[in-house]
Motif scaffolding. Structure first.
Motif, PDB file in Angstrom:
ATOM      1  N   PHE A 101       0.726  -1.158  -0.031  1.00  0.00           N
ATOM      2  CA  PHE A 101       0.048  -0.036  -0.212  1.00  0.00           C
ATOM      3  C   PHE A 101       0.923   1.278   0.104  1.00  0.00           C
ATOM      4  O   PHE A 101       0.392   2.189  -0.620  1.00  0.00           O
ATOM      5  CB  PHE A 101      -0.939  -0.100   1.222  1.00  0.00           C
ATOM      6  CG  PHE A 101      -1.864  -1.131   1.108  1.00  0.00           C
ATOM      7  CD1 PHE A 101      -2.975  -1.234   0.244  1.00  0.00           C
ATOM      8  CD2 PHE A 101      -1.895  -2.223   1.993  1.00  0.00           C
ATOM      9  CE1 PHE A 101      -3.914  -1.976   0.186  1.00  0.00           C
ATOM     10  CE2 PHE A 101      -2.750  -3.303   1.932  1.00  0.00           C
ATOM     11  CZ  PHE A 101      -3.643  -3.093   0.989  1.00  0.00           C
ATOM     12  N   GLY A 102       2.121   1.360   0.698  1.00  0.00           N
ATOM     13  CA  GLY A 102       2.707   2.476   0.859  1.00  0.00           C
ATOM     14  C   GLY A 102       4.102   2.315   0.505  1.00  0.00           C
ATOM     15  O   GLY A 102       5.069   2.916   0.746  1.00  0.00           O
ATOM     16  N   GLY A 103       4.588   1.123  -0.139  1.00  0.00           N
ATOM     17  CA  GLY A 103       5.792   0.895  -0.252  1.00  0.00           C
ATOM     18  C   GLY A 103       6.131  -0.602  -0.887  1.00  0.00           C
ATOM     19  O   GLY A 103       5.365  -1.169  -1.392  1.00  0.00           O
ATOM     20  N   TYR A 104       7.272  -0.995  -0.599  1.00  0.00           N
ATOM     21  CA  TYR A 104       7.688  -2.612  -0.954  1.00  0.00           C
ATOM     22  C   TYR A 104       8.032  -3.367   0.387  1.00  0.00           C
ATOM     23  O   TYR A 104       8.590  -2.960   1.262  1.00  0.00           O
ATOM     24  CB  TYR A 104       8.931  -2.320  -1.654  1.00  0.00           C
ATOM     25  CG  TYR A 104       8.700  -2.014  -3.240  1.00  0.00           C
ATOM     26  CD1 TYR A 104       8.204  -2.910  -4.181  1.00  0.00           C
ATOM     27  CD2 TYR A 104       8.429  -0.757  -3.666  1.00  0.00           C
ATOM     28  CE1 TYR A 104       7.902  -2.568  -5.552  1.00  0.00           C
ATOM     29  CE2 TYR A 104       8.199  -0.442  -4.793  1.00  0.00           C
ATOM     30  CZ  TYR A 104       7.795  -1.248  -5.726  1.00  0.00           C
ATOM     31  OH  TYR A 104       7.629  -1.028  -7.033  1.00  0.00           O
ATOM     32  N   PHE A 105       7.078  -4.489   0.509  1.00  0.00           N
ATOM     33  CA  PHE A 105       6.942  -5.319   1.670  1.00  0.00           C
ATOM     34  C   PHE A 105       7.055  -6.689   1.271  1.00  0.00           C
ATOM     35  O   PHE A 105       6.990  -6.990   0.081  1.00  0.00           O
ATOM     36  CB  PHE A 105       5.890  -4.807   2.413  1.00  0.00           C
ATOM     37  CG  PHE A 105       5.778  -3.528   2.711  1.00  0.00           C
ATOM     38  CD1 PHE A 105       6.333  -2.727   3.791  1.00  0.00           C
ATOM     39  CD2 PHE A 105       4.706  -2.919   2.061  1.00  0.00           C
ATOM     40  CE1 PHE A 105       6.057  -1.572   4.094  1.00  0.00           C
ATOM     41  CE2 PHE A 105       4.371  -1.251   2.365  1.00  0.00           C
ATOM     42  CZ  PHE A 105       5.185  -0.873   3.318  1.00  0.00           C
ATOM     43  N   CYS A 106       7.339  -7.476   2.391  1.00  0.00           N
ATOM     44  CA  CYS A 106       7.551  -8.754   2.376  1.00  0.00           C
ATOM     45  C   CYS A 106       6.079  -9.524   1.824  1.00  0.00           C
ATOM     46  O   CYS A 106       5.155  -8.846   1.871  1.00  0.00           O
ATOM     47  CB  CYS A 106       8.251  -9.693   3.244  1.00  0.00           C
ATOM     48  SG  CYS A 106       7.497  -9.411   4.929  1.00  0.00           S
ATOM     49  N   ARG A 107       6.249 -10.829   1.551  1.00  0.00           N
ATOM     50  CA  ARG A 107       4.955 -11.272   1.141  1.00  0.00           C
ATOM     51  C   ARG A 107       3.597 -11.363   2.529  1.00  0.00           C
ATOM     52  O   ARG A 107       2.772 -10.981   2.190  1.00  0.00           O
ATOM     53  CB  ARG A 107       5.094 -12.854   0.747  1.00  0.00           C
ATOM     54  CG  ARG A 107       4.019 -13.414   0.196  1.00  0.00           C
ATOM     55  CD  ARG A 107       4.310 -14.916  -0.719  1.00  0.00           C
ATOM     56  NE  ARG A 107       3.014 -15.606  -0.623  1.00  0.00           N
ATOM     57  CZ  ARG A 107       3.148 -16.849  -0.416  1.00  0.00           C
ATOM     58  NH1 ARG A 107       4.012 -17.475   0.317  1.00  0.00           N
ATOM     59  NH2 ARG A 107       1.965 -17.496  -0.313  1.00  0.00           N
ATOM     60  N   PRO A 108       4.004 -11.782   3.728  1.00  0.00           N
ATOM     61  CA  PRO A 108       3.326 -11.611   4.685  1.00  0.00           C
ATOM     62  C   PRO A 108       2.748 -10.270   5.013  1.00  0.00           C
ATOM     63  O   PRO A 108       1.556 -10.013   5.380  1.00  0.00           O
ATOM     64  CB  PRO A 108       4.008 -12.337   5.755  1.00  0.00           C
ATOM     65  CG  PRO A 108       4.968 -13.157   5.278  1.00  0.00           C
ATOM     66  CD  PRO A 108       5.303 -12.458   4.075  1.00  0.00           C
ATOM     67  N   CYS A 109       3.711  -9.367   4.877  1.00  0.00           N
ATOM     68  CA  CYS A 109       3.228  -7.971   5.176  1.00  0.00           C
ATOM     69  C   CYS A 109       2.136  -7.412   4.120  1.00  0.00           C
ATOM     70  O   CYS A 109       1.473  -6.370   4.253  1.00  0.00           O
ATOM     71  CB  CYS A 109       4.345  -6.998   5.172  1.00  0.00           C
ATOM     72  SG  CYS A 109       5.480  -7.291   6.477  1.00  0.00           S
ATOM     73  N   CYS A 110       2.316  -7.860   2.943  1.00  0.00           N
ATOM     74  CA  CYS A 110       1.318  -7.469   1.825  1.00  0.00           C
ATOM     75  C   CYS A 110       0.106  -8.186   1.831  1.00  0.00           C
ATOM     76  O   CYS A 110      -0.695  -8.326   0.892  1.00  0.00           O
ATOM     77  CB  CYS A 110       1.877  -7.846   0.484  1.00  0.00           C
ATOM     78  SG  CYS A 110       3.345  -6.655   0.140  1.00  0.00           S
ATOM     79  N   GLY A 111      -0.342  -9.043   2.801  1.00  0.00           N
ATOM     80  CA  GLY A 111      -1.670 -10.032   3.040  1.00  0.00           C
ATOM     81  C   GLY A 111      -1.320 -11.280   2.479  1.00  0.00           C
ATOM     82  O   GLY A 111      -2.366 -11.953   2.112  1.00  0.00           O
ATOM     83  N   ASN A 112      -0.250 -11.664   2.403  1.00  0.00           N
ATOM     84  CA  ASN A 112       0.225 -13.098   1.845  1.00  0.00           C
ATOM     85  C   ASN A 112      -0.639 -13.640   0.494  1.00  0.00           C
ATOM     86  O   ASN A 112      -1.744 -14.226   0.529  1.00  0.00           O
ATOM     87  CB  ASN A 112      -0.383 -14.324   2.841  1.00  0.00           C
ATOM     88  CG  ASN A 112       0.891 -14.685   3.715  1.00  0.00           C
ATOM     89  OD1 ASN A 112       2.072 -14.432   3.609  1.00  0.00           O
ATOM     90  ND2 ASN A 112       0.439 -15.279   4.697  1.00  0.00           N
TER      91      ASN A 112
END
Length: 191
Positions: A101-112
């Motif tokens: 939503f506001g950047g680049y994150f790992c898979r679990p942080c993006c809602g898996n």
């Protein structure tokens, strides 16, 4: 809690279109030493600028004023060299960061996000596997076209193994909407 089928979750394959992969950065040679400015352009349309060095990647998005800093760590390999890792804001060490939503994150942080095969039932997964195996042989429609000839420079043992796998997968598809009857090239099982 019921699963919302009207708005299905995104898949990893869809999210991988706009992701940061440390292996791509390593192949491009941007993690070697000093600061390197990367062109975002077509590959990352939401990014304005990317700076990369050996231990840090800075990402400046179009809608944010403060750049996101992604630490890069290195682990030694058994036979020499080192393997790079990206670190998410949550602290996980990963190879790829996905657009959130506001950047680049790992898979679990993006809602898996789930894998494409997890959306499919058993017959559809068998069809997808048969399709991908046929792509290795030069591509044709599973269950409709006969098996393609052995590609140039493919070993006969590999070709025989792929053909056996395709026949086993397509045998499961008989009676499905795709295969109404047994194709001529599938031999009956002999024990």
């Amino acid at each position: 809690m019921t699963r919302n089928t009207r708005y299905p979750r995104s898949t990893v394959e869809e999210a991988a279109i706009d992701c940061l992969d440390v292996r791509e950065a390593l192949k491009a040679g941007v993690l070697k030493g000093g600061w390197v400015n990367l062109r975002a352009g077509i590959r990352w349309p939401r990014i304005r600028k990317i700076w990369a060095s050996r231990y840090l990647i800075q990402i400046e998005l179009h809608n944010q004023t403060v750049p996101q800093q992604v630490p890069v760590s290195w682990t030694p390999c058994h036979y020499g060299g080192a393997r790079p890792w990206l670190h998410c804001l949550c602290g996980r060490r990963v190879l790829r960061l996905f657009k959130g939503f506001g950047g680049y994150f790992c898979r679990p942080c993006c809602g898996n996000p789930i894998y494409e095969s997890q959306r499919r039932n058993q017959k559809a997964r068998a069809y997808l596997q048969a399709y991908r195996a046929r792509q290795q042989l030069g591509g044709s429609r599973p269950g409709i076209d006969p098996l393609p000839d052995r590609p140039y420079r493919m070993k006969q043992k590999t070709y025989a193994r792929l053909c056996a796998r395709i026949e086993r997968l397509e045998r499961e598809l008989i009676g499905n909407r795709v295969l109404r009857k047994t194709p001529l090239w599938i031999r009956p099982l002999t024990y």
